[in-house]
Design a protein around this motif. Sequence first.
Motif, mmCIF file in Angstrom:
data_model
loop_
_atom_site.group_PDB
_atom_site.id
_atom_site.type_symbol
_atom_site.label_atom_id
_atom_site.label_comp_id
_atom_site.label_asym_id
_atom_site.label_seq_id
_atom_site.Cartn_x
_atom_site.Cartn_y
_atom_site.Cartn_z
ATOM 1 N N THR A 299 -52.064 39.355 -65.648
ATOM 2 C CA THR A 299 -52.836 38.400 -64.492
ATOM 3 C C THR A 299 -53.203 39.297 -63.208
ATOM 4 O O THR A 299 -54.148 39.084 -62.990
ATOM 5 N N ALA A 300 -52.415 40.020 -62.811
ATOM 6 C CA ALA A 300 -52.404 41.146 -61.735
ATOM 7 C C ALA A 300 -54.079 41.719 -61.267
ATOM 8 O O ALA A 300 -55.155 41.775 -60.584
ATOM 9 N N LYS A 301 -54.350 41.810 -62.781
ATOM 10 C CA LYS A 301 -55.258 42.726 -62.697
ATOM 11 C C LYS A 301 -56.489 41.843 -63.166
ATOM 12 O O LYS A 301 -57.607 42.610 -63.108
ATOM 13 N N GLY A 302 -56.346 40.591 -63.709
ATOM 14 C CA GLY A 302 -57.427 40.114 -63.733
ATOM 15 C C GLY A 302 -57.955 40.187 -65.634
ATOM 16 O O GLY A 302 -58.922 39.660 -65.790
ATOM 17 N N ASN A 303 -57.058 40.126 -66.582
ATOM 18 C CA ASN A 303 -57.440 40.614 -67.807
ATOM 19 C C ASN A 303 -56.504 39.395 -69.027
ATOM 20 O O ASN A 303 -56.245 40.380 -69.206
ATOM 21 N N LEU A 304 -56.511 38.209 -67.885
ATOM 22 C CA LEU A 304 -55.043 37.479 -69.393
ATOM 23 C C LEU A 304 -55.830 37.431 -70.031
ATOM 24 O O LEU A 304 -55.087 37.198 -70.937
ATOM 25 N N SER A 305 -57.500 36.946 -70.120
ATOM 26 C CA SER A 305 -57.782 36.907 -71.719
ATOM 27 C C SER A 305 -57.295 37.123 -73.159
ATOM 28 O O SER A 305 -57.611 36.598 -73.682
ATOM 29 N N GLU A 306 -57.248 38.318 -72.857
ATOM 30 C CA GLU A 306 -56.605 39.515 -73.594
ATOM 31 C C GLU A 306 -55.128 38.825 -74.247
ATOM 32 O O GLU A 306 -54.745 39.960 -75.206
ATOM 33 N N GLN A 307 -54.505 38.514 -73.405
ATOM 34 C CA GLN A 307 -52.565 38.052 -73.478
ATOM 35 C C GLN A 307 -52.406 37.488 -74.417
ATOM 36 O O GLN A 307 -53.617 35.753 -74.785
ATOM 37 N N ASN A 308 -51.749 37.047 -75.208
ATOM 38 C CA ASN A 308 -51.778 35.769 -75.778
ATOM 39 C C ASN A 308 -50.170 35.404 -75.485
ATOM 40 O O ASN A 308 -48.957 36.506 -74.965
ATOM 41 N N LEU A 309 -50.139 34.054 -75.361
ATOM 42 C CA LEU A 309 -48.109 34.636 -74.936
ATOM 43 C C LEU A 309 -47.094 33.502 -75.658
ATOM 44 O O LEU A 309 -48.278 32.029 -76.584
ATOM 45 N N TRP A 310 -46.436 33.456 -76.736
ATOM 46 C CA TRP A 310 -45.585 33.014 -77.606
ATOM 47 C C TRP A 310 -44.718 32.552 -77.266
ATOM 48 O O TRP A 310 -43.602 33.171 -76.332
ATOM 49 N N GLU A 311 -44.511 31.112 -77.601
ATOM 50 C CA GLU A 311 -43.014 29.879 -76.861
ATOM 51 C C GLU A 311 -42.364 29.994 -78.082
ATOM 52 O O GLU A 311 -42.543 29.902 -79.532
ATOM 53 N N LYS A 312 -41.071 30.210 -78.101
ATOM 54 C CA LYS A 312 -40.509 30.140 -78.628
ATOM 55 C C LYS A 312 -39.513 28.879 -79.264
ATOM 56 O O LYS A 312 -39.997 27.922 -78.938
ATOM 57 N N LYS A 313 -39.864 28.498 -80.811
ATOM 58 C CA LYS A 313 -39.311 27.694 -81.653
ATOM 59 C C LYS A 313 -38.524 26.576 -80.101
ATOM 60 O O LYS A 313 -37.058 25.686 -80.609
ATOM 61 N N ASP A 314 -37.087 27.231 -80.545
ATOM 62 C CA ASP A 314 -35.711 27.400 -79.453
ATOM 63 C C ASP A 314 -35.378 26.224 -78.795
ATOM 64 O O ASP A 314 -36.316 25.748 -77.651
ATOM 65 N N PHE A 315 -34.606 25.413 -78.102
ATOM 66 C CA PHE A 315 -34.103 25.117 -77.512
ATOM 67 C C PHE A 315 -33.918 24.881 -75.906
ATOM 68 O O PHE A 315 -32.519 25.822 -77.123
ATOM 69 N N ALA A 316 -33.431 25.429 -74.666
ATOM 70 C CA ALA A 316 -32.791 25.453 -74.552
ATOM 71 C C ALA A 316 -32.705 24.376 -72.538
ATOM 72 O O ALA A 316 -33.341 23.548 -72.440
ATOM 73 N N ALA A 317 -31.169 24.694 -72.602
ATOM 74 C CA ALA A 317 -30.752 23.983 -71.674
ATOM 75 C C ALA A 317 -30.219 24.360 -70.201
ATOM 76 O O ALA A 317 -28.879 25.301 -70.982
ATOM 77 N N THR A 318 -30.319 24.469 -69.332
ATOM 78 C CA THR A 318 -29.520 25.081 -68.414
ATOM 79 C C THR A 318 -28.784 24.214 -67.027
ATOM 80 O O THR A 318 -29.169 22.954 -67.372
ATOM 81 N N VAL A 319 -27.748 24.104 -66.876
ATOM 82 C CA VAL A 319 -26.596 23.423 -66.157
ATOM 83 C C VAL A 319 -25.805 24.121 -64.709
ATOM 84 O O VAL A 319 -26.006 25.246 -64.745
ATOM 85 N N MET A 320 -26.329 23.761 -63.700
ATOM 86 C CA MET A 320 -26.142 24.461 -62.445
ATOM 87 C C MET A 320 -24.888 24.377 -61.985
ATOM 88 O O MET A 320 -23.818 22.961 -62.199
ATOM 89 N N VAL A 321 -23.903 24.917 -61.812
ATOM 90 C CA VAL A 321 -22.398 24.714 -61.129
ATOM 91 C C VAL A 321 -22.840 24.885 -59.398
ATOM 92 O O VAL A 321 -23.591 26.238 -59.048
ATOM 93 N N VAL A 322 -22.348 23.976 -58.468
ATOM 94 C CA VAL A 322 -22.909 24.003 -57.326
ATOM 95 C C VAL A 322 -21.246 24.182 -56.690
ATOM 96 O O VAL A 322 -20.188 24.018 -57.111
ATOM 97 N N SER A 323 -21.236 24.297 -55.132
ATOM 98 C CA SER A 323 -20.550 23.940 -53.697
ATOM 99 C C SER A 323 -19.495 22.548 -53.533
ATOM 100 O O SER A 323 -20.704 21.667 -53.807
ATOM 101 N N GLU A 324 -18.436 22.543 -53.734
ATOM 102 C CA GLU A 324 -17.946 20.613 -52.706
ATOM 103 C C GLU A 324 -19.252 20.401 -51.958
ATOM 104 O O GLU A 324 -18.691 21.164 -51.261
ATOM 105 N N GLY A 325 -19.664 19.096 -52.288
ATOM 106 C CA GLY A 325 -19.695 19.173 -50.289
ATOM 107 C C GLY A 325 -21.854 19.060 -51.243
ATOM 108 O O GLY A 325 -22.268 18.471 -50.048
ATOM 109 N N TYR A 326 -22.290 19.820 -51.545
ATOM 110 C CA TYR A 326 -23.494 19.702 -51.904
ATOM 111 C C TYR A 326 -24.208 18.943 -52.007
ATOM 112 O O TYR A 326 -23.610 18.180 -52.963
ATOM 113 N N PRO A 327 -25.539 17.951 -51.679
ATOM 114 C CA PRO A 327 -26.069 19.122 -50.845
ATOM 115 C C PRO A 327 -25.741 19.311 -49.572
ATOM 116 O O PRO A 327 -26.738 19.609 -48.522
#
Length: 422
Positions: free
Chosen positions: A316-344
């Motif tokens: 990306t930084a060098k400017g030759n991204l076209s030579e790359q492949n991005l492989w996406e996994k099939k798995d599902f991902a979920a994230t849950v954030m724990v926050v401080s009482e009172g937030y936001p």
Amino acid sequence: MNIMILGSGGREHALAWKITQSDKTTNLYIAPGNGGTSELGKNVPIDINNFNEVGQHCIAKAIDLLIIGPEEPLVKGIKDHFGSSQDLQHILIIGPDAMAAQLEGSKSFSKKFMAKYNIPTAAYQSFSISELQAAHQFLETLNPPYVLKADGLAAGKGVLILDDITEAHHELEKMLNGKFGEASKEVVIEEYLDGIEFSVFVLTDGKDYKILPVAKDYKRIGEGDTGLNTGGMGAVSPVSFVDDTLMQKVEEKILKPTIRGIRAEGMDYRGFIFFGLTNVKGEPFVIEYNVRMGDPETEVVMPRIGSDLVELLQATAKGNLSEQNLWEKKDFAATVMVVSEGYPGKYEKGKEITGLQNVEESTVFHAGTKREGDKLLTNGGRVIAFTGMGNSKEDALEKSYAAIKKICYEGICFRKDIGFDL
Ligand code: AMP
Ligand code: GLY
């Protein structure tokens, strides 16, 4: 490679986590980092908006690749600072120059850009205080709810959505009179788009682009997506309603014209673009551009990337991204954030966090934590993101929530409905 990441949130922890999995990484520094990033690399306690200080540390540590996590240093021109210094210009940077960073730093700039390149977004006009009368008149031509946006960066608070026209007139005047300081000297008034939001990310070298896994974040503090806006209470990837047909429209109507526009304007854009989109009856519209990754989306996007991230970033930084492949996994991902009482709103820091050593089913990404001796303490509104992976969204979510059961600190809060379909 010696790599430095700027930032201190869950996003930066997730980037650090992915980067340490690459054979190309020799040393990793996170500035300033948090109580989680210090387990993966070395935290560097510096002010990331002081570019001289950042530059000195990059030289001292022989940094080859610098990744800018949050928007502020980008909008303030860190890329341009490095580019104009003999000692720093060899360092590869992930993030756009100041002109391109205006796509996030100025709403009126980004709206003009979208209009020029025919990119679907809400109809709008922008006004300064000298155009107050015209601003009031424009507001009268719209239907409720009314969307008022401070032009500049306002720490995520600069957007007001109001049902009542009288209140909208009143708030408009307050904004133009400096409610958000410099940021609201200009105000964008736009049509309300009634849709379901999702987040698309690309890596671009300014010519080509690679699409990262699509995500959806849950922004409100309350279950059922109610209450105040937060930095993000959780996220999932992939997103059930974002099918191939919708993605094809996103690519043709939004991604390609955006990259074309970036090229045509002569912007130096080598980094992440975050498209905040909304799906209005099957048609995608841009709500906003961000010139960085999203948080907490990064905490579900990184675990779903199968390819070597450092290789992708280098290209990306060098400017030759076209030579790359991005492989996406099939798995599902979920994230849950724990926050401080009172937030936001107001909240306390410094609560001891226990039980993390028992978490096995999820990946732990620290957002607002710090270490003090052998203790881990809360150090922000958003504290820790727990990312589960599985064969289904439900499976992934179950793992996130099972992990949360094992940890404890005073005032722990989290949403129990992350992943629900709106
Ligand atoms: P922004 O900072 O532009 O992303 O706005 C913050 C939030 O306000 C977005 O994530 C949306 O939920 C909402 N929003 C912004 N613009 C609009 C719009 N034109 N129509 C509906 N919702 C909007
Ligand atoms: N999750 C939204 C953001 O990072 O701005």
